[in-house]
Design an enzyme around this catalytic site. Structure first.
Site, short mmCIF file in Angstrom:
data_model
loop_
_atom_site.label_atom_id
_atom_site.label_comp_id
_atom_site.label_asym_id
_atom_site.label_seq_id
_atom_site.Cartn_x
_atom_site.Cartn_y
_atom_site.Cartn_z
N HIS A 145 0.83 -1.21 0.00
CA HIS A 145 0.00 0.00 0.00
C HIS A 145 0.87 1.26 0.00
O HIS A 145 0.45 2.31 0.49
CB HIS A 145 -0.96 0.02 1.20
CG HIS A 145 -1.69 -1.27 1.40
ND1 HIS A 145 -2.80 -1.62 0.66
CD2 HIS A 145 -1.45 -2.32 2.23
CE1 HIS A 145 -3.22 -2.81 1.04
NE2 HIS A 145 -2.41 -3.27 1.98
N SER A 274 15.09 19.39 -16.73
CA SER A 274 13.96 20.31 -16.90
C SER A 274 14.44 21.59 -17.56
O SER A 274 15.54 22.07 -17.27
CB SER A 274 13.33 20.63 -15.55
OG SER A 274 12.44 21.73 -15.64
#
Length: 455
Positions: A145, A274
């Site tokens: 999870h 980026s």
């Protein structure tokens, strides 16, 4: 231009699905058919010689020009061949229907493409095998999870990805073994035209001769096309490989995220993360794998539709999409496999960060062992579970305040737990090396399986 014509996929895979290769293979089929028919006296030696002489004399621009008038690519290619082979041109395509040419050629191309995928898959499995061996007994935190759960080993985690790929490899062998084409059976698959030219026995002999020259087999029963189920199998294989590596790439993206930073995909000295943020080190290859995998699984659905919705002996509603779906699935998976191998070869494992993350969370995992050992020595399971839950919640609260994980110390300080376990018992349980089960053993076993395949 399609990105697959230059950006994604290898030159070898592009060559297989190029227009040039397609037309050359069509010519090869026509010449092989004429050669088989010449043995039955249907094509003269002079006609066959002329066809063989002009087999590779192809003008693709001329084919496209003719197709503008004929609206039929196979007929256009026949006419262009006949323009070059003026002696033998009148015998091209004798007894054949278009799918006798195109379906068999597509099978040849799929067979060649599968061999490339097989080679790439072997390379990738070898790379996984090396990682599995290196990290078979290197403990790390396991997550369920997306929350810390129990320790595993890094080798065992890599073995999980590799096991999926071994299943893909097994399916690839099945698909290769069962890959067959239409053969030469005419307009509705009954071989009526070929039998009319010769007889049933000679028609079968001609078919065998041409298929032998192409290196493929044929189904006993077809309609105007080969069963489209075989392309569904091929697509399922490719979608399966994409699924396996999407899982690996998605996990890598999580492991590279802030707060974990246990893994990092390779990042070159001149690479830019980026255009706006100079500091970025994005997992762009892993993201690319996930992006292409998403495309592959959606393209694969089309092959189900083609197999399920082709009415009676033939409808043409599969033709246009197959020109896109088959090559693009292969090119995408080719790129996915190559990218995954490059990532693994240069994957940065931040071992010290991995150790610290494990130390930070492991004492929570140890609570399960504390519970089991205390119950074995007489504790009430439900009461002990509540004690450990309360200790865990207190530890989380401390950690949320920016402090170190106090779970181990809280367990050692618990009078209730000490009724059943000594401090020495607890310290032994809190040693992570005693709680990775058979992960190292299973990792080594899988690595040995991979060696047998990737030799």
């Amino acid at each position: 231009m399609s990105p697959f014509s230059w950006r994604y996929g290898s030159e070898e895979m592009r060559k297989i699905f190029s227009e040039e290769n397609k037309y050359r293979l069509w010519r090869k089929v026509w010449v092989a058919l004429a050669k088989a028919q010449s043995k039955e006296g249907l094509v003269s030696k002079e006609e066959l010689s002329d066809l063989e002489k002009n087999q590779n004399n192809i003008d693709i621009e001329r084919i496209w020009e003719i197709e503008k008038d004929t609206r039929h690519d196979v007929v256009a290619a026949i006419k262009e061949f006949a323009e070059k082979a003026k002696v033998g041109g009148g015998k091209i395509h004798l007894g054949a229907t278009s799918m006798d040419i195109t379906d068999n050629v597509e099978t040849v191309r799929i067979q060649e493409a599968l061999l490339l995928i097989e080679d790439e898959l072997k390379k990738l499995l070898k790379a996984f095998g090396q990682k599995i061996e290196k990290y078979a007994d290197f403990p790390c935190m396991g997550y369920t999870h997306l929350q810390p759960a129990e320790p595993t080993t890094l080798g065992y985690r890599f073995a999980f990805y590799a096991q999926d790929l071994l299943l893909d490899f097994a399916l690839l062998q099945f698909v290769k073994k069962n890959l067959k084409s239409k053969g030469f059976k005419g307009a509705v698959g009954t071989s009526a035209s070929y039998i009319k030219l010769a007889d049933n026995k000679k028609a079968e002999e001609m078919e065998s001769a041409v298929l032998g020259s192409l290196g493929i087999g044929a189904f006993e029963v077809t309609n105007q096309t080969a069963p489209r189920k075989i392309e569904f199998w091929v697509a399922s294989l490719l979608a399966g490989v994409a699924q396996s590596l999407n899982k690996f790439a998605f996990d890598l993206r999580f492991m590279q995220s802030p707060g974990l930073r246990e893994w990092e995909e390779p990042f070159s000295k001149t690479q830019v993360g980026s255009s706006a943020m100079p500091f970025k080190r994005n997992p762009i290859k892993a993201e690319q794998i996930c992006s292409l995998a998403r495309l592959v699984v959606n393209l694969s659905r089309t092959t189900w539709d083609n197999a399920a919705n082709q009415l009676l002996e033939r409808t043409l509603d599969d033709s246009a999409n197959r020109r896109i779906v088959i090559p693009e699935m292969f090119l995408a998976v080719d790129e996915i496999l190559s990218s995954a191998t490059n990532i693994l070869d240069g994957l940065m494992i931040n071992e010290e960060v991995t150790r610290k993350n494990l130390e930070f969370f492991f004492s929570f995992s140890a609570s399960e062992v504390i519970l089991m050992e205390a119950v074995k020595k007489g504790a009430d399971r439900q009461k002990m579970h509540e004690i450990l839950r309360e200790i865990s919640m207190k530890a989380w609260q401390e950690m949320h305040s920016g402090r170190e994980n106090p779970m181990g110390n809280l367990i050692l300080a618990s009078k209730e737990i000490k009724k059943y376990l000594s401090a020495a018992d607890i310290k032994k349980i809190l040693d992570v090396k005693n709680y990775t089960g058979n992960a190292a053993q299973k990792s080594d076993e899988l690595a040995e399986k991979i060696k047998k395949i990737s030799l």
